[in-house]
Motif scaffolding. Structure first.
Motif, short mmCIF file in Angstrom:
data_model
loop_
_atom_site.label_atom_id
_atom_site.label_comp_id
_atom_site.label_asym_id
_atom_site.label_seq_id
_atom_site.Cartn_x
_atom_site.Cartn_y
_atom_site.Cartn_z
N THR A 1 95.59 35.52 36.82
CA THR A 1 94.46 36.45 36.68
C THR A 1 93.37 35.88 35.80
O THR A 1 92.20 36.24 35.95
CB THR A 1 94.93 37.79 36.09
OG1 THR A 1 95.51 37.54 34.80
CG2 THR A 1 95.95 38.44 36.99
N CYS A 2 93.74 35.01 34.85
CA CYS A 2 92.74 34.44 33.95
C CYS A 2 93.31 33.21 33.27
O CYS A 2 94.50 32.90 33.39
CB CYS A 2 92.30 35.47 32.89
SG CYS A 2 93.65 35.98 31.78
N ALA A 3 92.44 32.51 32.57
CA ALA A 3 92.84 31.37 31.76
C ALA A 3 92.31 31.58 30.35
O ALA A 3 91.18 32.04 30.17
CB ALA A 3 92.29 30.07 32.34
N VAL A 4 93.12 31.28 29.36
CA VAL A 4 92.73 31.50 27.98
C VAL A 4 92.75 30.17 27.23
O VAL A 4 93.64 29.34 27.43
CB VAL A 4 93.66 32.54 27.30
CG1 VAL A 4 95.09 32.07 27.29
CG2 VAL A 4 93.19 32.87 25.90
N VAL B 1 95.88 27.85 28.66
CA VAL B 1 97.03 28.50 29.30
C VAL B 1 96.52 29.38 30.44
O VAL B 1 95.59 30.19 30.25
CB VAL B 1 97.83 29.36 28.30
CG1 VAL B 1 99.00 30.04 29.01
CG2 VAL B 1 98.34 28.52 27.15
N THR B 2 97.13 29.24 31.61
CA THR B 2 96.83 30.16 32.71
C THR B 2 97.77 31.36 32.59
O THR B 2 98.96 31.22 32.32
CB THR B 2 97.04 29.48 34.07
OG1 THR B 2 98.36 28.94 34.14
CG2 THR B 2 96.03 28.38 34.28
N SER C 1 90.62 31.43 41.81
CA SER C 1 91.17 30.54 42.84
C SER C 1 92.09 31.26 43.81
O SER C 1 92.73 30.63 44.63
CB SER C 1 91.93 29.39 42.17
OG SER C 1 93.03 29.90 41.43
N ASN C 2 92.17 32.59 43.66
CA ASN C 2 93.01 33.41 44.54
C ASN C 2 94.49 33.01 44.47
O ASN C 2 95.23 33.15 45.43
CB ASN C 2 92.53 33.31 46.00
CG ASN C 2 91.15 33.90 46.18
OD1 ASN C 2 90.82 34.90 45.54
ND2 ASN C 2 90.34 33.27 47.02
N ARG C 3 94.90 32.49 43.31
CA ARG C 3 96.31 32.18 43.11
C ARG C 3 96.95 33.32 42.34
O ARG C 3 96.36 34.39 42.17
CB ARG C 3 96.45 30.85 42.38
CG ARG C 3 95.83 29.68 43.16
CD ARG C 3 95.94 28.38 42.40
NE ARG C 3 97.33 28.00 42.21
CZ ARG C 3 97.71 26.93 41.50
NH1 ARG C 3 96.79 26.18 40.90
NH2 ARG C 3 98.99 26.63 41.38
#
Length: 433
Positions: free
Chosen positions: A40-43, A7-8, A35-37
């Motif tokens: 903030t993180c991916a879990v 999940v992003t 990726s500057n999108r």
């Protein structure tokens, strides 16, 4: 079977997401998003299959929406003490049945829909030709083989999944492909059967109703519904539980391919009664598969994600179930008539045989023995009535009582309620010594 969930996390939602995972006791890994999108993180975290949807629902409450990326991957093994505890907790929870999440189910149903219409058409045509050959050869093995390659489970499942999730595109694709599949099967079978017949590849004057594989689809009864309803229910259960649906696909093809191929054969031979009988069977099976799949999905609790779409979906569900149910009931009147006719036929046969035995049990005929009774029936779609009865009697040497044949003929006419051609044959029985 376990699932690995990715999940992003949108900006500002990191703490809320991690609080949910910590509260549920879920082990996870965190990767910073570079990726500057807007993430903030991916879990990443492993979950039992039946825990995916409840956990994702909780994450959505934190603000994870459709704009975030959520990926669920099937995984074979998870080694984690926390995972085992979560698995035990959800296994004991009666409100968390062993079924995949709605997103995974929708994706699985979408994957079952053939991506290439030409390939779908080609596989359907090949299946129809093999089924037609198997029916004319009276070979159950060949008919079963044709079902293995029939790509029919996808459209049937897509129609039902599209309904409960209010996915109009998936629903339309399912309906369209089911219609195309049934039509292609009938047309392919008819053209192949015409080629077989005109090419003298079958005996001239072949009575197709003498072939058992074809005859059993001439006058289908109510038990045919059991196959179709069971196939539809099994298809959805296998799909929702995340197990292979290949064998269930064969069961669905059992209910669709042979009847459709039989319609094609009937068209080639110009047998209207056979075309109607097998056509009704095809329609009943097609509708029953969709009805069973739809009801089972709804019973399993699958609904659209957004609450405001649930009421709209419920109305659509009720409407489509009503249409399917009414259509099946109308067509089932034919099946019920055939079933009742079959019961009457069996009862009539038994009565005739019992009366023949009672006559031969009289002292004057004590030396006569009933060897066999054969029945021939007229090709009537709804009511099967005996047109000829052949009686084989073992008799001693000497003169045969002339009145015996007349008595048997009269009695059989009374039971049948009409004039029936009766032929009595005597076989001389010689006692040893």
């Amino acid at each position: 079977m376990a699932r690995l969930v990715f999940v992003t996390v949108p900006a500002g939602k990191r703490d809320a997401v991690l609080d949910v995972l910590d509260d549920e006791g879920i082990s996870y890994t965190l990767t910073d998003e570079t990726s500057n999108r807007e993430y903030t993180c991916a879990v990443h975290f492993p979950l039992p299959t039946n825990a995916v949807e409840p956990i994702l629902d909780r994450l959505r409450e934190t603000g994870i929406n459709d704009d975030a990326i959520t990926v669920t991957v099937e995984t074979q093994t998870v080694v984690s003490r926390n995972y085992d505890q979560i698995k035990d907790r959800f296994t004991e929870d009666e409100d968390s049945p062993e079924q995949i999440a709605r997103e995974e189910l929708q994706s699985a149903a979408d994957d079952l829909v053939p991506a290439s219409l030409p390939i779908y058409a080609a596989m359907t045509i090949v299946s129809a030709i093999i089924a037609t050959a198997g029916l004319l050869l009276d070979s159950a093995a060949v008919v079963v083989g044709s079902m293995v390659i029939a790509p029919l489970i996808g459209p049937a499942m897509a129609t039902s999944v599209g309904t409960v999730f209010r996915d109009r595109d998936l629903f339309r694709d399912g309906v369209k492909l089911q219609i195309i599949g049934a039509t292609l099967t009938i047309v392919s079978a008819a053209l192949f059967a015409i080629l077989i017949r005109t090419g003298n590849l079958v005996p001239p004057g072949l009575d197709i109703l003498s072939i058992s594989q074809i005859r059993e689809r001439f006058r289908p009864d109510v038990l045919s519904l059991v196959v179709a309803l069971g196939s539809g229910a099994a298809g959805v259960i296998s799909l929702a539980s995340g197990v292979s649906s290949a064998l269930v696909g064969v069961m669905i093809a059992v209910a669709l391919v042979p009847p459709a191929a039989t319609v094609g054969i009937a068209i080639a031979w110009g047998n209207t009664a056979l075309a109607v009988g097998s056509g009704v069977l095809l329609l009943v099976n097609l509708l029953s598969i969709n009805l069973a799949a739809l009801l089972v999905l709804w019973y399993m609790g699958y609904r659209p994600e957004k609450w405001f779409r649930i009421e709209q979906t419920r109305k659509t569900f009720v409407k489509r179930v009503g249409v399917l149910l009414i259509s099946i009931l109308i067509l089932s009147a034919f099946l019920g008539t055939v079933t009742f006719s079959s019961y009457q036929t069996a009862t009539s046969e038994q009565s005739i045989q019992n009366d023949i035995r009672s006559i031969l049990d009289e002292p004057v005929y004590s030396e006569f023995v009933l060897l066999e009774v054969q029945f021939e029936y007229s090709e009537n779609l709804l009511a099967q009535r005996p047109s000829k009865v052949t009686i084989l009697i073992g008799a001693p040497r000497g003169e045969i009582p002339p009145e015996l044949g007349d008595r048997l003929n009269t009695r059989i006419d009374e039971i049948a309620g009409r004039n029936v051609a009766v032929q009595v044959r005597y076989l001389t029985v010689q006692e040893p010594g």
